[in-house]
Design a protein around this motif. Structure first.
Motif, PDB file in Angstrom:
ATOM      1  N   ASN A   1      48.103  39.908  30.465  1.00 54.70           N
ATOM      2  CA  ASN A   1      47.555  41.262  30.143  1.00 54.70           C
ATOM      3  C   ASN A   1      46.792  41.627  31.468  1.00 54.70           C
TER       4      ASN A   1
ATOM      5  N   ASP B   1      54.257  52.344  34.695  1.00 55.44           N
ATOM      6  CA  ASP B   1      54.869  51.840  35.262  1.00 55.44           C
ATOM      7  C   ASP B   1      53.668  50.634  33.964  1.00 55.44           C
TER       8      ASP B   1
ATOM      9  N   ASN C   1      54.854  48.383  30.457  1.00 55.59           N
ATOM     10  CA  ASN C   1      54.671  46.728  30.601  1.00 55.59           C
ATOM     11  C   ASN C   1      53.668  46.162  28.995  1.00 55.59           C
TER      12      ASN C   1
ATOM     13  N   ASN D   1      55.129  47.432  26.206  1.00 57.50           N
ATOM     14  CA  ASN D   1      56.475  46.716  25.360  1.00 57.50           C
ATOM     15  C   ASN D   1      55.873  45.333  25.267  1.00 57.50           C
ATOM     16  N   GLN D   2      55.275  44.550  25.702  1.00 60.41           N
ATOM     17  CA  GLN D   2      54.443  43.429  25.095  1.00 60.41           C
ATOM     18  C   GLN D   2      54.027  42.870  24.159  1.00 60.41           C
TER      19      GLN D   2
END
Length: 56
Positions: free
Chosen positions: A3, A43, A47, A50-51
């Protein structure tokens, strides 16, 4: 760690585009770069979210 790297890459990308806008201040270019930053930021957020959901 992933991240942090993704956020750093996004900031470098935005920094490059800011330099471009400062040296070439055209309205159409600013609009395209603004849309690009918004889409890349969206985006990135998706992401990262989602992680986080996959770890749970």
């Amino acid at each position: 760690m992933k991240n942090l790297l993704a956020i750093a890459a996004f900031l470098v990308f935005v920094g490059f585009l800011v330099i471009l806008v400062v040296h070439v201040p055209r309205l159409d270019l600013i609009a395209v770069i603004g849309a690009t930053v918004v889409l890349a930021g969206w985006d990135l957020v998706l992401n990262l979210r989602n992680q986080r959901n996959q770890r749970d």
